[in-house]
Each structure stands twice: as structure tokens, then as C-alpha cells.
Design a protein around this motif. Structure first.
Motif, mmCIF file in Angstrom:
data_model
loop_
_atom_site.group_PDB
_atom_site.id
_atom_site.type_symbol
_atom_site.label_atom_id
_atom_site.label_comp_id
_atom_site.label_asym_id
_atom_site.label_seq_id
_atom_site.Cartn_x
_atom_site.Cartn_y
_atom_site.Cartn_z
ATOM 1 N N ASP A 131 0.836 -1.193 0.000
ATOM 2 C CA ASP A 131 0.000 0.000 0.000
ATOM 3 C C ASP A 131 0.876 1.250 0.000
ATOM 4 O OD1 ASP A 131 -1.795 2.037 0.394
ATOM 5 O OD2 ASP A 131 -2.935 0.966 1.916
ATOM 6 N N SER A 166 -9.813 7.207 -7.429
ATOM 7 C CA SER A 166 -8.722 6.231 -7.431
ATOM 8 C C SER A 166 -7.719 6.657 -8.493
ATOM 9 C CB SER A 166 -9.248 4.826 -7.712
ATOM 10 O OG SER A 166 -9.812 4.794 -9.004
ATOM 11 N N ARG A 205 -6.737 1.813 -3.824
ATOM 12 C CA ARG A 205 -7.831 2.007 -2.879
ATOM 13 C C ARG A 205 -8.736 3.121 -3.384
ATOM 14 N NH1 ARG A 205 -6.499 3.593 2.847
ATOM 15 N NH2 ARG A 205 -4.827 2.068 2.835
#
Lengths: 520, 246
Positions: free
Chosen positions: A232, B162, B185
Motif C-alpha cells: 500500500d 482512485s 484504494r
């Protein structure tokens, strides 16, 4: 001392904390010339809309390196320089606890600097992802050239240097205080370094970890920050700011320490609320670890996190305010002598308050969202880092130069330097608040025409800053060659403050004290 | 000489704030004419906190300047000797803390307004690319890129953001909206523009070489115009009655 080598050999082989302190300071000064020149190129490009001084690629490189160099190679090493020189002196020690480790900490900065500056000459140029190095922009996919790798390795080295230095400071302060020097008798500059070293010890390894992850992502294709591999990009932001927010305090606390010596010396008063300042310093150190995500209010983090970090950011303003008011009470009722050092210390208060209040407005999340990554933030961070750290450093330069060199910097020139820098700083950065509020994004190489006027003002301010910086260099060279000789205590600070730096000769002898002083 | 200096400095500050009022381009107007309820809430939150914080700024600077002139060293002058005062120290810890606690309340309220949109009238997926924006209207099967986003006036527009490459940030100052678009995400934002017009913004997160040129344009149109625009986008001819009403 006669057994000390002379000339170049002395500086290459020294383990004396004072020599190492000077090496740090000279290095920082040298780097500041480059960091300042990068800023000049940026301001030149932005002095009108749609200029072509730098192409977008080069602009982003100079932008990234300006931030990186000023933070990691100017402000932090300069504060470490004063720390190295004065912490042992102020606690009545003969040297740092580990003199050779101390030398290693300094010498790690040099290859780091070669990596940073050298990256301009490799194919693809220097890192261009900002000093924050956000992924994926800084990943191999979008920054495939060696510049980012050199940036990462350079930061690794300065980080290592910081960590080793911090260990050295902590051991020195804990174990090597002169007999009688209880913790609450330590001068405030030592206190700020004590808290600072603790901050570095807890925060910098996190940066090292994040950099290692970025490096393996780049070199071996791991997926710490890649969503397609279960990673991430936000992880980088959390880790980076977990270091870099405390780093703001790493860059400000020792500056506050310097100011806490300068203000009383030239007001002929004792510092007001010594214990309050110590507690505030410690509080800033602790709370400083609980505010990092206020850099990420627009990133899409959990709303509950935004509320928590907004709240903590407001809380940290309280101990900061305590310090400001204590400094004001210190000069209150005093007999103020306006030496250049004092002017810079007073300028520090004026500008740091500005930076503090604009920082508070950024804790107000809805407003932060509006101005995040705009020139308002550029203005705020320069008020904190230029107005705070650099002004404090310059106060320290004028205050301690006589102690370090045995000569007093020209005060007449000093006055001109102060006004050039103080006015230049405000003319450069004050308009950036307005630019941000009216919608100018940061890190852009050109802008819409409606932003032109205040950008021109800001670029003009840079000229004053540049002149001030050049004059400072001239003042140093001139003074070193034929400046007025300094007495042991040129400012008359000792009778009231009794800090040990003014009790020894200027410059102090090797090993500082013939006999370790006893503190009453 | 000193008076001139102070005069010049205060003029500088005054004109700076006046300049915010002079600017009339849409990109610059969230303070003078915020567009929609969210932007207005952000502005009043800003004014409220400024009203709370500015007195501390002014107080510190005024005390500093006063002390500089008042306590200049005089020959034979004696400095005061006080160096602590518990009452004063408690006072300047507690008063700022209380002020901040009071400021936190409207801040948290406005945050809630930002995070919880009213019932959505239109959902738009916003996708960041190096260096342009793509918009998708899933309900209408419309998607396009590198041109202005079109939304109806007076309607609640919710955004799902996004990115396909690096982190971008969607920012239209007049709407009081800035939200990062991250790869991997989805993030959310909303706005409601009351008046038709063209609103400008730009990407706010450094995203590479052409970051500076990654502009955002939003066309706010009347609901009728919006229907027509949708029809045209879908490739269908506008219904006869809508055309006739023009």
C-alpha cells in the motif's frame, strides 16, 4: 597543545568534539550555498508565469534536492555541529562519550553528500519525487533512473550518522556531567539536545526501515508499497511521516535551546520559567510522535484518525506556547542589548510565532484540506524551518563564533545581514500564504497568470536573502582573517548565567578543562 | 525611520489580504464566494478558528515589539530579577488549552459534514492518470477523459476517487474539496455547487513531470442542460420535448 597535528591532517584525523562540531558547521554552511542556489533557480523559474528557466524535469529535481539538502544536510548537521561543540563544554566534560564514533558520525555525512549531489550527473538526473519521496512516484516503475537509488542510499547514510550521534549525545549527557550538575541544573541547550537525541533514536530507525523497503521494492521487486502485490502506498506515507514529523522538532528543539541562551544573555536576566521550558521541551518530544498523520488529512485515512491527529496537533501547541511566553517574560523588564545574535533570537520569536499559528490553522482539518499541498503549507513550513531553525542557528553563529574562533563577527555588517535576511524572509514567504489560500498548488514549475504578482514579490525577496547570505559569508572570512579578538566572555554572559562555555578561553583548550569544574 | 518601516510592513500585510478579494477567477474565490454548503462550512470553520488563534498571534507579536522598545538597555539601568511565577505559567498553559478545546468543537462538526454527505444525487468515479483525469458516471454508462467534468447545479455529487499510476489529488478550491486519488484504494469526497459556471482546480499532489499542468475543470450546468449533455454523451439524440423547451 603541541601533540596535536596541524593543518589538513588535524581536520582529517580529529576526534575532538570541538573540531568535529566545526566540521559539521562548515559542511552545513557549504551545503547551504548549494541548497540556497537550488532555491534561487526555483524562484527564478517562478518569477513569472510560463517561464522556461528550467524544464519540468529539472524543476522537479531541484525542488526535491532543495528540500532534501536543506533539511538533511544543512539544518540537522548545523544543529549537530553546535551540539557537538557545546554540549560537552556546557556539562563540564572533556569530550563526547565516544570520540571516535563521533568522528564516524561526521564522516558518514560526506559520502551521503556525494551520493546526493552526484545524482545530478547520472543518467536521468537526481531524484524528482519531492523530498517526501512518495511512492509510487518514487518507485522503479515511475522513477526508473539511478537518482532515486542514490537519494535513498544518501538518506540511509545521514540517518545512520544521526542515530550514532544521538547515542553519543545520550551517553554523554547521562554519564559525563560534571560533579554537582543535576539534570535540573543542565543548561537549556543541553536539555533540548537530550530530548532531541531521544527523538532521533526513536524516529530515525523508522525512516531507515521505510527506505530499506523502498530500496528492495526498487531493486528486487518486492511489494511493500505496491497494491498489486498486497502492499500500500499509504504505508510509505505513514512510515515517512512517523520520522519526518518528529524531524520537524529535531530541527527546532536545539534552535529553541540556542535562543534560550541568547535571550537571557542580552537581557541581563535569568531565563524565565526554566523548569516550565524543560517540561515543555519533553512534552513536545512525546507528543511529537502522535501527530504524524496530520500530513495525511487528504489521503483518505480513517475519519477517526483525522480527528485524533487534529486533536493532538492542537495539543502540541500548548507546550510550544509555554515556551514563547517564557521567552517574552525573559526579556520583560530586562536591559536589552541589540547585538546581532539578539536580533536573530528576537526575529526567531517573531517568525516562529507566525509559523506556529499557521500550523495551528492546519490542525483544523477542513481548512487543512483546503490548503494542503498548496503554497500556504510552503509558507508555513518556511516560517517554521527558516524563521525558526535558521534564525536560531544564525543567532547561535553570532553568539558562539567568538568562542569557537576567538574573534568577534563584525557587528555593523551583522546588522545589515540581519535586516536583509529578516525582511527577505518575510517578503519571500509571507505572500505564499495568500497564494495558497487563493489556490496555487505547491511543487509546480509554472502557474496560472492570476498568481503572478505575489510570485514576483516572493522572487524579489529571494534576492534580499541571497544578498544577506553572501554578506554573512564575507563577514566570516573577513573576521577570521583580521577580526577583533574575543575575550573569554565577550558578551558578559557568565556572571548571571554561569554556563561553562564562557568560563574557558576563546577558543577553549583541547580537553576543555584543566580541572573538571564542580557545579554548586 | 522606524515609523516608515512599520508603515511599510503593515501596508504589505493589508494589501496581501485585499488581493484575495480582488482576484475574481473561479479558482481563487473560496473565501469571497465559496460554492455550495460544504465550501461555506469550511469557510466559517476557518473564520472561527482564525478568530480564536489570531489574538494569540497579535498578543505575542505586540508584547515582543513593545518589549523591544520599552526595555532597551540604558546606561546605569537595572534589569529586573524575577525568573518564575507559577500563577502566570499555569495561566498561559490553561488559557490556550481551553481556547483550543473550544475551537475543536466546530472543527469536528465540519469534519463530520465533510465525511458524511447528504443523500447523493450523482455518483462520479474520478480516476487519476499521469497527467489527466478520467470521469465515469456509472449510472448512465458515460465515461470520458481529458475534458471538463459536467455536473448539475444544486445537486449532491459524490466522488469515488482512485488512480491507475501514482498518487494524485483532486482539488477544486471553490468547492472546498481536496481528496487524494491513490492507486489500490478508493477514497471519497462530495460537493454541491449551487450556481452554474466553470470552476477550475488542479492536481495537488506531486505526480511527476507535468504535475503543474494537470488541471481540473468542472462545468456546473442546470439540471436540464445536464440531461442534454448526458444524452449527447451517450450518443443519443436529445428527446424532442427537451429540445423544444430551449
Amino acid at each position: 597543545m603541541s601533540d596535536r597535528p596541524k593543518g589538513l591532517v588535524r581536520w582529517l584525523t580529529t576526534t575532538d568534539h570541538k573540531d568535529i562540531g566545526i566540521l559539521y558547521l562548515v559542511t552545513a554552511l557549504f551545503m547551504a550555498v548549494f541548497g540556497g542556489a537550488f532555491a534561487g533557480l526555483l524562484r527564478a523559474q517562478l518569477s513569472a508565469a510560463d517561464l522556461k528557466v528550467l524544464n519540468p524535469d529539472l524543476y522537479n529535481q531541484f525542488l526535491s534536492m532543495h528540500g532534501t539538502v536543506m533539511i538533511f544536510f544543512v539544518i540537522i548537521p548545523a544543529l549537530a555541529g553546535f551540539g557537538n561543540y557545546f554540549v560537552p563544554l556546557l556539562i563540564g566534560a572533556r569530550d563526547m562519550a565516544f570520540p571516535k564514533l563521533n568522528a564516524l558520525s561526521y564522516w558518514l555525512v560526506i559520502p551521503a553528500a556525494f551520493l546526493m549531489f552526484g545524482s545530478f550527473f547520472v543518467q536521468g538526473g537526481a531524484a524528482q519525487a519531492g523530498w517526501t519521496g512518495y511512492v509510487p512516484l518514487a518507485s522503479r516503475q515511475f522513477s526508473g533512473t539511478a537518482g532515486v537509488d542514490m537519494w535513498i542510499l544518501g538518506l540511509h547514510l545521514v540517518g545512520l550518522s544521526s542515530i550514532l550521534g544521538a547515542i553519543n549525545f545520550l551517553v554523554t549527557i547521562i554519564n559525563m556531567r560534571a560533579p554537582g550538575m543535576a539534570y535540573f541544573k543542565m543548561p537549556l541547550f543541553v536539555w533540548t539536545w537530550f530530548v532531541n537525541a531521544t527523538l532521533i533514536l526513536f524516529a530515525t530507525p523508522v525512516l531507515a526501515g521505510a527506505l530499506t523497503m523502498a530500496l528492495t521494492d526498487r531493486a528486487f521487486g518486492t511489494g511493500f508499497f505496491r497494491p498489486s502485490e498486497g502492499g500500500d502506498p499509504l504505508l510509505w506515507q505513514h512510515l515517512f511521516w512517523f520520522y519526518s514529523h518528529p524531524a520537524v522538532y529535531i530541527m527546532v528543539l536545539p534552535g529553541m535551546g540556542i535562543v534560550s541562551h541568547v535571550l537571557p544573555a542580552f537581557s541581563s536576566k535569568k531565563i524565565f520559567g526554566y523548569k516550565g521550558i524543560v517540561y515543555a521541551t519533553a512534552a513536545i518530544g512525546v507528543i511529537g510522535f502522535m501527530v504524524w498523520a496530520h500530513h495525511m488529512f487528504t489521503s483518505g485515512i480513517d475519519p477517526r484518525l483525522r480527528a485524533f491527529f487534529a486533536f493532538m496537533t492542537m495539543v502540541i501547541a500548548v507546550p510550544t506556547g509555554v515556551k514563547i511566553f517564557s521567552w517574552l517574560a525573559t526579556i520583560w523588564g530586562g536591559q536589552i542589548r541589540f547585538t546581532t545574535a539578539m536580533k536573530f533570537a528576537l526575529g526567531f520569536i517573531a517568525l516562529f510565532v507566525m509559523g506556529g499559528i499557521s500550523g495551528l490553522t492546519l490542525a483544523v482539518v477542513p481548512f487543512d484540506v483546503q490548503v494542503h499541498d498548496s503554497y500556504y503549507v510552503v509558507a508555513h513550513l518556511h516560517y517554521v524551518l527558516f524563521g525558526g531553525s535558521v534564525m536560531a542557528l544564525l543567532a547561535g553563529v553570532f553568539f558562539w563564533f567568538p568562542k569557537m574562533s576567538g574573534r568577534i563577527l563584525d557587528e555593523k555588517l551583522g546588522n545589515v545581514i540581519f535586516w536583509l535576511i529578516f525582511l527577505g524572509m518575510n517578503i519571500t514567504f509571507l505572500p505564499m500564504h495568500w497564494l495558497g489560500i487563493v489556490g496555487m498548488a505547491r511543487r509546480i514549475y509554472t502557474y496560472r497568470p492570476e498568481f503572478e504578482f505575489w510570485n514576483q514579490v516572493a522572487s524579489f525577496g529571494y534576492i534580499l536573502l541571497f544578498a544577506g547570505g553572501m554578506l554573512l559569508l564575507y563577514n566570516m572570512f573577513k573576521t577570521l582573517r583580521k577580526g577583533e579578538r574575543a575575550a573569554d566572555d565577550p558578551w558578559g554572559a557568565y556572571p548571571l548565567q554561569r554556563t561553562l562555555d564562557w568560563s574557558v578561553s576563546s577558543p577553549p583548550p583541547v580537553e576543555n578543562f584543566a580541572k573538571i569544574p564542580e557545579i554548586a | 525611520m522606524k515609523k516608515i518601516r512599520i508603515f511599510l510592513l503593515s501596508g504589505f500585510v493589508f494589501f496581501g489580504f485585499a488581493a484575495i478579494g480582488w482576484a475574481d477567477e473561479p479558482i481563487t474565490n473560496w473565501l469571497t464566494s465559496p460554492e455550495g454548503p460544504l465550501a461555506r462550512a469550511v469557510r466559517s470553520n476557518f473564520y472561527f478558528s482564525m478568530a480564536a488563534f489570531l489574538p494569540f498571534l497579535i498578543l505575542s507579536e505586540v508584547l515582543l515589539v513593545y518589549a523591544i522598545f520599552r526595555f532597551k538597555a540604558k546606561p546605569g539601568g537595572q534589569a529586573a530579577t524575577f525568573h518564575e511565577n507559577l500563577r502566570l505559567e499555569v495561566l498561559w498553559t490553561v488559557i490556550p488549552a481551553l481556547t483550543l478545546a473550544v475551537t475543536a468543537i466546530p472543527t469536528f462538526k465540519t469534519m463530520r459534514a465533510m465525511e458524511v454527505p447528504p443523500k447523493s444525487d450523482l455518483v462520479v468515479a474520478v480516476i487519476g492518470h499521469q497527467f489527466f483525469w478520467e470521469y465515469r458516471y456509472p449510472k448512465y454508462g458515460v465515461q470520458f477523459a481529458e475534458e471538463a467534468m459536467v455536473v448539475p447545479a444544486g445537486k449532491v455529487v459524490t466522488l469515488n476517487l482512485s488512480s491507475v499510476d501514482v498518487v494524485h489529488s483532486w482539488w477544486v478550491p471553490a468547492f472546498g474539496v481536496k481528496q487524494d486519488a491513490n492507486p489500490g484504494r478508493i477514497t471519497h469526497a462530495w460537493f454541491q455547487a449551487d450556481n452554474p459556471g466553470r470552476y477550475k482546480g488542479q492536481c495537488a499532489e506531486l505526480c511527476g513531470k507535468l504535475h503543474a499542468k494537470m488541471y481540473i475543470d468542472v462545468n456546473v450546468v442546470t439540471p436540464e442542460e445536464f440531461e442534454q449533455w448526458l444524452m449527447k454523451k451517450k450518443g443519443a439524440a436529445p428527446p424532442a420535448q427537451a429540445a423544444g423547451s430551449q
